[in-house]
Design a protein around this motif. Structure first.
Motif, PDB file in Angstrom:
ATOM      1  N   GLU A   1       0.826  -1.208   0.000  1.00 40.69           N
ATOM      2  CA  GLU A   1       0.000   0.000   0.000  1.00 40.69           C
ATOM      3  C   GLU A   1       0.861   1.258   0.000  1.00 40.69           C
ATOM      4  OE1 GLU A   1      -3.350   2.234   2.797  1.00 40.69           O
ATOM      5  OE2 GLU A   1      -2.644   0.221   3.321  1.00 40.69           O
ATOM      6  N   LYS A   2       2.032   1.165   0.631  1.00 30.69           N
ATOM      7  CA  LYS A   2       2.861   2.361   0.798  1.00 30.69           C
ATOM      8  C   LYS A   2       4.188   2.312   0.029  1.00 30.69           C
ATOM      9  CE  LYS A   2       0.091   4.453   3.728  1.00 30.69           C
ATOM     10  NZ  LYS A   2       0.483   4.858   5.081  1.00 30.69           N
ATOM     11  N   LEU A   3       4.595   1.132  -0.450  1.00 28.22           N
ATOM     12  CA  LEU A   3       5.918   0.994  -1.063  1.00 28.22           C
ATOM     13  C   LEU A   3       5.850   0.380  -2.451  1.00 28.22           C
ATOM     14  CD1 LEU A   3       7.911  -0.615   1.911  1.00 28.22           C
ATOM     15  CD2 LEU A   3       7.778   1.829   1.340  1.00 28.22           C
ATOM     16  N   GLU A   4       6.865   0.704  -3.248  1.00 29.32           N
ATOM     17  CA  GLU A   4       7.082   0.003  -4.505  1.00 29.32           C
ATOM     18  C   GLU A   4       8.559   0.097  -4.874  1.00 29.32           C
ATOM     19  OE1 GLU A   4       4.746   1.692  -7.591  1.00 29.32           O
ATOM     20  OE2 GLU A   4       5.547   3.717  -7.365  1.00 29.32           O
ATOM     21  N   ILE A   5       9.015  -0.867  -5.652  1.00 33.99           N
ATOM     22  CA  ILE A   5      10.387  -0.841  -6.147  1.00 33.99           C
ATOM     23  C   ILE A   5      10.371  -0.141  -7.493  1.00 33.99           C
ATOM     24  CG2 ILE A   5      12.385  -2.205  -6.821  1.00 33.99           C
ATOM     25  CD1 ILE A   5      11.414  -4.399  -4.927  1.00 33.99           C
ATOM     26  N   GLN A   6      11.176   0.907  -7.612  1.00 32.55           N
ATOM     27  CA  GLN A   6      11.204   1.712  -8.825  1.00 32.55           C
ATOM     28  C   GLN A   6      12.609   1.774  -9.402  1.00 32.55           C
ATOM     29  OE1 GLN A   6       9.807   5.688  -8.148  1.00 32.55           O
ATOM     30  NE2 GLN A   6       7.735   5.074  -7.543  1.00 32.55           N
ATOM     31  N   ASN A   7      12.675   1.966 -10.706  1.00 30.03           N
ATOM     32  CA  ASN A   7      13.948   2.277 -11.351  1.00 30.03           C
ATOM     33  C   ASN A   7      14.370   3.683 -10.906  1.00 30.03           C
ATOM     34  OD1 ASN A   7      14.945   3.864 -14.158  1.00 30.03           O
ATOM     35  ND2 ASN A   7      16.092   2.035 -13.587  1.00 30.03           N
ATOM     36  N   THR A   8      15.650   3.839 -10.545  1.00 28.91           N
ATOM     37  CA  THR A   8      16.124   5.131 -10.034  1.00 28.91           C
ATOM     38  C   THR A   8      16.998   5.884 -11.026  1.00 28.91           C
ATOM     39  OG1 THR A   8      17.970   3.984  -8.946  1.00 28.91           O
ATOM     40  CG2 THR A   8      15.986   4.419  -7.615  1.00 28.91           C
TER      41      THR A   8
ATOM     42  N   GLY B   1      15.472   1.216  -6.445  1.00 30.48           N
ATOM     43  CA  GLY B   1      15.393   1.444  -5.011  1.00 30.48           C
ATOM     44  C   GLY B   1      13.960   1.269  -4.559  1.00 30.48           C
ATOM     45  N   ILE B   2      13.758   1.267  -3.262  1.00 26.09           N
ATOM     46  CA  ILE B   2      12.405   1.147  -2.705  1.00 26.09           C
ATOM     47  C   ILE B   2      11.902   2.543  -2.388  1.00 26.09           C
ATOM     48  CG2 ILE B   2      10.996   0.161  -0.858  1.00 26.09           C
ATOM     49  CD1 ILE B   2      12.993  -2.121  -0.658  1.00 26.09           C
TER      50      ILE B   2
END
Length: 238
Positions: A29-36, A45-46
């Protein structure tokens, strides 16, 4: 060259695998792993996808997800009076956990850690100078002014030691490319004698940027990560 989408799929598989373990949790609900970095699909990163309150639970990684040395496999740290300046126990433990990881890398999709192994195998090799060729290290030593006036091996710039594999682990690695890669992963992603999936995707932050805290990675339940302070939507976790 793999795309950002293919790497996001690797991350999702790893999170699903984490959630399949008793006690495994990722705050979707609050986090996702994204390309940085748009120029490099492998960098990630998260990131908070919503505002997070201090103390809010972010992830739990149970011990069953760790690739780690069991208590009976660890060479114990000597007492202060017995400490050898060359730290042989440290290098032996590094060798043992690297061998354990290498065995899982060989198993590949047959490993019980398969989603994590797939992620690790997607990492670039030779990210640290100790794994470079002699010519590459020689050039870097010149760049960082290895010929000090005081006779030291290296200049004022890091890295301080780019020969530790040859000097301390030669009998362990024996020019085996898989062992070199395995050791590199342990050095760059591990926490002492533990490799911890998903948790190790949180990047290092400088003082003032640290926004998370956690229980000890040595606890029997595994590691529990929570917000140290308010984290705003779009902020990366450090």
């Amino acid at each position: 060259e793999p795309s950002t989408t293919s790497f996001l799929s690797l991350y999702e598989n790893m999170i699903l695998w984490l959630e399949s373990h008793d006690g495994g949790y990722f705050n979707r609900e609050k986090l996702e792993i994204q390309n940085t970095d748009p120029k490099n699909p492998k960098l990630a990163g998260i990131v908070a996808k919503a505002d997070i309150d201090p103390g809010e639970s972010l992830m739990k990684v149970p011990k069953s997800c760790y690739i780690a040395l069991e208590d009976h496999e660890v060479v114990p740290t000597p007492t202060e009076d017995e400490v050898d300046i060359s730290y042989p126990y440290h290098w032996e433990n590094l060798c043992r956990i690297s061998k354990k990881l290498a065995a899982e890398l060989k198993l590949d999709t047959s490993s019980k850690y398969a989603p994590y192994i797939s992620y690790l195998k997607s990492r670039d090799r030779r990210q640290i100078p100790t794994t470079w060729s002699a010519a590459g290290k020689g050039l870097l030593k010149k760049i960082i002014n290895s010929n000090n006036d005081d006779g030291g091996d290296y200049g004022p710039l890091p890295p301080a030691d780019m020969d530790f594999m040859e000097e301390n682990m030669k009998g362990c690695i024996n020019d085996d490319d898989l062992m070199k890669f395995s050791t590199e992963i342990v050095v760059t992603r591990g926490n002492d004698i533990h490799l911890i999936p998903v948790w190790d995707m949180m990047n290092h932050g400088t003082e003032g940027k640290i926004n998370i805290n956690s229980t000890s990675v040595h606890s029997k339940e595994g590691v529990h990560v929570f917000a140290e302070k308010r984290i705003q939507k779009g902020e990366e976790l450090y």
